[in-house]
Design a protein around this motif. Structure first.
Motif, mmCIF file in Angstrom:
data_model
loop_
_atom_site.group_PDB
_atom_site.id
_atom_site.type_symbol
_atom_site.label_atom_id
_atom_site.label_comp_id
_atom_site.label_asym_id
_atom_site.label_seq_id
_atom_site.Cartn_x
_atom_site.Cartn_y
_atom_site.Cartn_z
ATOM 1 N N ALA A 175 -57.641 41.429 -52.919
ATOM 2 C CA ALA A 175 -56.576 42.219 -52.312
ATOM 3 C C ALA A 175 -57.118 43.434 -51.581
ATOM 4 N N SER A 176 -58.205 44.012 -52.092
ATOM 5 C CA SER A 176 -58.725 45.247 -51.505
ATOM 6 C C SER A 176 -59.790 45.007 -50.441
ATOM 7 N N ARG A 177 -60.505 43.889 -50.522
ATOM 8 C CA ARG A 177 -61.644 43.681 -49.618
ATOM 9 C C ARG A 177 -61.388 42.654 -48.520
ATOM 10 N N LEU A 178 -60.527 41.696 -48.785
ATOM 11 C CA LEU A 178 -60.305 40.644 -47.804
ATOM 12 C C LEU A 178 -59.245 41.079 -46.796
ATOM 13 N N SER A 179 -58.944 40.211 -45.844
ATOM 14 C CA SER A 179 -57.984 40.565 -44.794
ATOM 15 C C SER A 179 -56.587 40.687 -45.380
ATOM 16 N N SER A 180 -55.663 41.218 -44.567
ATOM 17 C CA SER A 180 -54.292 41.453 -45.029
ATOM 18 C C SER A 180 -53.587 40.162 -45.418
ATOM 19 N N ARG A 181 -54.078 39.040 -44.953
ATOM 20 C CA ARG A 181 -53.459 37.773 -45.311
ATOM 21 C C ARG A 181 -53.653 37.445 -46.799
ATOM 22 N N PHE A 182 -54.564 38.144 -47.455
ATOM 23 C CA PHE A 182 -54.812 37.914 -48.880
ATOM 24 C C PHE A 182 -54.172 39.013 -49.742
ATOM 25 N N VAL A 183 -53.290 39.818 -49.149
ATOM 26 C CA VAL A 183 -52.751 40.968 -49.877
ATOM 27 C C VAL A 183 -51.908 40.543 -51.070
ATOM 28 N N LYS A 184 -51.379 39.311 -51.069
ATOM 29 C CA LYS A 184 -50.552 38.871 -52.193
ATOM 30 C C LYS A 184 -51.350 38.718 -53.487
ATOM 31 N N LEU A 185 -52.666 38.702 -53.369
ATOM 32 C CA LEU A 185 -53.477 38.694 -54.590
ATOM 33 C C LEU A 185 -53.223 39.957 -55.421
ATOM 34 N N GLU A 186 -52.720 40.977 -54.765
ATOM 35 C CA GLU A 186 -52.399 42.217 -55.461
ATOM 36 C C GLU A 186 -51.392 41.970 -56.590
ATOM 37 N N ALA A 187 -50.488 41.016 -56.377
ATOM 38 C CA ALA A 187 -49.487 40.711 -57.401
ATOM 39 C C ALA A 187 -50.141 40.184 -58.668
ATOM 40 N N LEU A 188 -51.186 39.386 -58.508
ATOM 41 C CA LEU A 188 -51.851 38.813 -59.682
ATOM 42 C C LEU A 188 -52.551 39.888 -60.492
ATOM 43 N N SER A 189 -53.034 40.914 -59.823
ATOM 44 C CA SER A 189 -53.694 41.991 -60.558
ATOM 45 C C SER A 189 -52.694 42.757 -61.422
ATOM 46 N N LEU A 190 -51.415 42.773 -61.034
ATOM 47 C CA LEU A 190 -50.398 43.445 -61.846
ATOM 48 C C LEU A 190 -50.215 42.727 -63.169
ATOM 49 N N GLY A 191 -50.144 41.409 -63.119
ATOM 50 C CA GLY A 191 -49.985 40.646 -64.350
ATOM 51 C C GLY A 191 -51.184 40.776 -65.249
ATOM 52 N N GLY A 192 -52.373 40.804 -64.650
ATOM 53 C CA GLY A 192 -53.582 40.948 -65.460
ATOM 54 C C GLY A 192 -53.655 42.297 -66.132
ATOM 55 N N ALA A 193 -53.187 43.340 -65.425
ATOM 56 C CA ALA A 193 -53.229 44.684 -66.005
ATOM 57 C C ALA A 193 -52.303 44.806 -67.198
ATOM 58 N N LEU A 194 -51.291 43.941 -67.241
ATOM 59 C CA LEU A 194 -50.338 43.989 -68.352
ATOM 60 C C LEU A 194 -50.691 43.005 -69.461
ATOM 61 N N SER A 195 -51.796 42.272 -69.287
ATOM 62 C CA SER A 195 -52.111 41.205 -70.231
ATOM 63 C C SER A 195 -52.893 41.689 -71.440
ATOM 64 N N SER A 196 -53.003 42.991 -71.631
ATOM 65 C CA SER A 196 -53.733 43.498 -72.785
ATOM 66 C C SER A 196 -52.930 43.396 -74.068
ATOM 67 N N THR A 197 -51.634 43.055 -73.973
ATOM 68 C CA THR A 197 -50.836 42.907 -75.170
ATOM 69 C C THR A 197 -51.426 41.849 -76.088
ATOM 70 N N PRO A 198 -51.428 42.069 -77.414
ATOM 71 C CA PRO A 198 -51.976 41.073 -78.334
ATOM 72 C C PRO A 198 -51.084 39.848 -78.470
ATOM 73 N N ASN A 199 -49.816 39.973 -78.112
ATOM 74 C CA ASN A 199 -48.896 38.842 -78.230
ATOM 75 C C ASN A 199 -49.147 37.875 -77.069
ATOM 76 N N SER A 200 -49.627 36.677 -77.368
ATOM 77 C CA SER A 200 -50.023 35.740 -76.318
ATOM 78 C C SER A 200 -48.828 35.258 -75.506
ATOM 79 N N LYS A 201 -47.643 35.199 -76.116
ATOM 80 C CA LYS A 201 -46.471 34.776 -75.357
ATOM 81 C C LYS A 201 -46.074 35.835 -74.329
ATOM 82 N N LEU A 202 -46.155 37.096 -74.731
ATOM 83 C CA LEU A 202 -45.881 38.163 -73.782
ATOM 84 C C LEU A 202 -46.930 38.186 -72.675
ATOM 85 N N LYS A 203 -48.171 37.925 -73.050
ATOM 86 C CA LYS A 203 -49.252 37.901 -72.063
ATOM 87 C C LYS A 203 -48.986 36.814 -71.019
#
Length: 678
Positions: A427-455
């Motif tokens: 999302a930060s290094r590639l062209s603007s056409r790859f900006v939607k990868l930014e959405a995946l980083s949001l989910g990963g940032a929230l995946s630290s929860t120990p509950n695997s279903k919430l993750k």
């Protein structure tokens, strides 16, 4: 189908001024209008006559004992059966309308009457004795209802613009709604683009009394799940151990009711026939939209099965373009012997309707022009009611992103850190056409929860945002004026607020534990039905259909069909093949919506069922870069100068990026819609 408006409590204006606000919705009800007035109550109604065309269907309507007064928008299709049961109790009726049935049932059962209704509705009932107001919406949210609560008063309306037209009515743009609109292309409920206004959620009722509000959800998607083995993407959120954890948290999976194709079809076939037959009930001219795709063609086939004889269908075509579905619609019309009207639309014809389209818009949307145009032609062709195939893709997994998300989810679950880092880098290094990868980083940032279903849920939400999202967080920060942005959660450093589960709009009518009981497929369906279907497709169908005084009915999302699909095992809907030795790899049936096709009374033309999905889209890109270029550029410059919500030159930068081929046409179109509506 109608328009309703009301204000309860002290006011500083008379019924005449109220009537002027009501007339803002004249196109919703050109056949009749009425106002009920008390010192503490004003209720208005604009009528589009569809059932009981006589004056006896006039609203506002009072109950037999005079205690209750109703204004109602929509249709309750099973009103004849409900009326018969009331008549058996000795109740007599003055009209042949569904409105009177609703009113008498409420007088006897209160809010519980909603469980009896099968249809689409938004209603308001004033209790003259208790001095209380009852508001309610149908289960799927097909009919809109906006509320404007203030200390000691409450207003309600079918459209936000009617509330704004009241003397002293709500005004100003809600910053959070603007940011959410840019993220999704529509304003997610319960937010509204106007400050102080909210959208009453689907399947919800509200009672206002003396300034106090009580609200309840009266229906929800059935929780479903399987404890047995399943294909990747069709499994429950995690393993049996995780199910045990979820059970302790109130998220226990519920066994599927329909686990074989035969079981599902045995229930779906009569339900589809019944849903379409109900929606053919009309005293006004009725027909159907027909694109030649699976969904609209299925509805036409079922209308014929229901005995609809004089069947008039409408389509829009774009000759000599890759988006032209005209020949497919003609093929289906020939098979089912409809009187078919195809309207060829070119750039000039479409451009002539742009101002009327933007004027009809009630809240900004990045879609809807297609609905506006086909509704206009259907109305000109003599229809008052048209059936639509909306809902087929959402319920029968017709969208390609269903499969892409379900394929991606196991990999992100297995390697969450790698996925997050790759998404952030891309999302930060590639062209603007790859900006939607930014959405995946949001989910990963929230995946630290120990509950695997919430993750897993967080990852699913981020994948859904990547698939459905319009602008990503970094883009929104660059578009919105800093003073406006600072009033939002995104501006206060919380980009995860754009994900459905963490959004301040809190769109989930079901509980988190309930959501965790869904399979990933059914979770996606719930997101589609409550976010994309409700906030965009249904809202656009209502607003732009009614802008042309046309009622649009959507049989494929009849709530009993929805309940059946949510109780059907995912592999029956998707039709997967998979390898137990390699659970992260699986393939899916090449025939989309096979379950729907198998439930039809007759096969559709192969030309229509075995072709790439096209979607009901206009050739906007060619028009915006060609004959519309000057008009669009002028629109941008004029609207941007008058709007202080966007960062300086932000709108112009988006237009230049699009003109240079660095952005999809939907981005400048969406920004223009926001500029015109705020």
């Amino acid at each position: 189908m109608c328009g309703i408006l009301g204000l309860i409590g002290p006011r500083s204006f008379d019924a005449e001024a109220f009537g002027r606000a009501l007339d803002v919705m004249r196109s919703r009800g050109p056949d009749d209008s009425g106002i009920y007035e008390e010192p503490e109550c004003l209720m208005g109604h604009r009528r589009l006559a569809i059932l009981d065309l006589s004056p006896m269907g006039h609203q506002p309507m009072a109950s037999h004992d005079g205690r209750y007064v109703i204004v109602f928008n929509g249709e309750v299709y099973n009103f004849k059966e409900l009326r018969e049961s009331l008549e058996a109790e000795g109740i007599s009726f003055r009209s042949n309308s569904d409105t009177e049935v609703i009113l008498e049932l409420y007088a006897r059962k209160g809010p519980d009457c909603l469980q009896d209704f099968r249809g689409m509705f938004a209603l308001a009932i004033w209790d003259k004795l208790e001095k209380s107001l009852f508001l309610a919406r149908d289960r799927m949210g097909i009919k809109p209802l906006y509320v404007w609560p203030r200390p000691g008063t409450i207003g309600f309306a079918s459209e936000v613009k009617a509330l704004r037209a009241l003397p002293g009515g709500p005004s100003g743009t809600e910053p959070e709604a603007l940011v959410q609109y840019l993220a999704w292309g529509s304003v997610p409920a319960p937010l509204a683009i106007t400050k102080g206004v909210e959208s009453l959620m689907p399947a919800t009722w509200m009672i206002w009394k003396g300034g106090s509000i009580t609200r309840r959800a009266y229906w929800d998607f059935p929780g479903s799940g399987s404890r047995g083995a399943a294909a990747p993407g069709c499994e429950q959120w995690e393993t049996a151990a995780d199910n045990a954890t979820a059970a302790r948290e109130g998220a226990e999976a519920i066994p599927y009711k329909y686990r074989t194709r035969g079981e599902a079809l045995e229930v779906l076939r009569p339900l589809l026939r019944e849903a379409v037959a109900y929606r053919c009930i009309s005293d006004a001219p009725l027909g159907a939209f027909l694109s030649g795709g699976i969904d609209s063609s299925s509805v036409v086939a079922l209308m014929r099965e229901a005995g609809q004889k004089a069947l008039h269908t409408f389509s829009i075509s774009f000759p000599q373009t890759s988006l032209d579905e005209g020949p497919f619609a003609v093929k289906v019309a020939e098979q089912f012997h409809t009187r078919h009207t195809d309207v060829s639309v070119n750039a000039e014809m479409a451009e002539e309707n742009l101002d009327a389209f933007f004027s009809a818009m009630d809240q900004p949307t990045c879609d809807g022009f297609n609905t506006f145009m086909v509704s206009k032609f259907a109305k000109q062709g003599g229809l008052t009611v048209s059936l639509s195939g909306l809902g087929g893709d959402e319920l029968f997994a017709g969208y390609g992103h269903y499969r892409r998300i379900l394929r991606s989810l196991p990999w992100l679950k297995a390697f969450p850190r790698l996925g997050t880092r790759a998404a952030s880098f891309g999302a930060s290094r590639l062209s603007s056409r790859f900006v939607k990868l930014e959405a995946l980083s949001l989910g990963g940032a929230l995946s630290s929860t120990p509950n695997s279903k919430l993750k897993t849920q967080n990852l699913l939400f981020s994948l859904y945002y990547a698939a459905r999202g319009l602008f990503m967080p970094s883009q929104i920060r660059a578009i919105v004026h800093p003073d406006i942005l600072s009033q939002t959660q995104l501006g206060q450093g919380n980009p995860a607020s754009l994900l459905p589960s963490f959004s301040p709009s809190n769109f989930l009518t079901f509980s988190l534990s309930h959501f965790l009981a869904f399979s990933p497929l059914h979770a996606l369906m719930a997101l589609e039905l409550r976010r994309y279907m409700h906030d965009q497709l249904l809202r656009d169908s209502d607003v732009f259909g009614m802008a042309n005084s046309l009622e649009i009915r959507v049989p494929l999302i009849d709530h009993r069909i929805v309940e059946t699909i949510f109780q059907t095992a995912p592999e029956i809907i998707l039709g997967p093949t998979f390898s137990l030795s390699d659970p992260l790899t699986f393939s899916l049936s090449n025939q989309p919506k096979a379950l729907l096709l198998d439930a039809l009374p007759a096969p559709l033309p192969r030309l229509c069922t075995h072709r790439p999905k096209m979607g009901f889209t206009f050739p906007f890109d060619a028009w915006m870069k060609g004959p519309w270029a000057e008009t669009m550029r002028d629109n941008f410059q004029h609207a941007a100068k008058q709007n202080g919500l966007f960062a300086p030159s932000a709108a112009e930068r988006i237009w230049h990026r699009y003109s240079a081929g660095d952005a999809h046409w939907s981005r400048p179109w969406a920004v223009l819609a926001a500029l015109r509506q705020t």
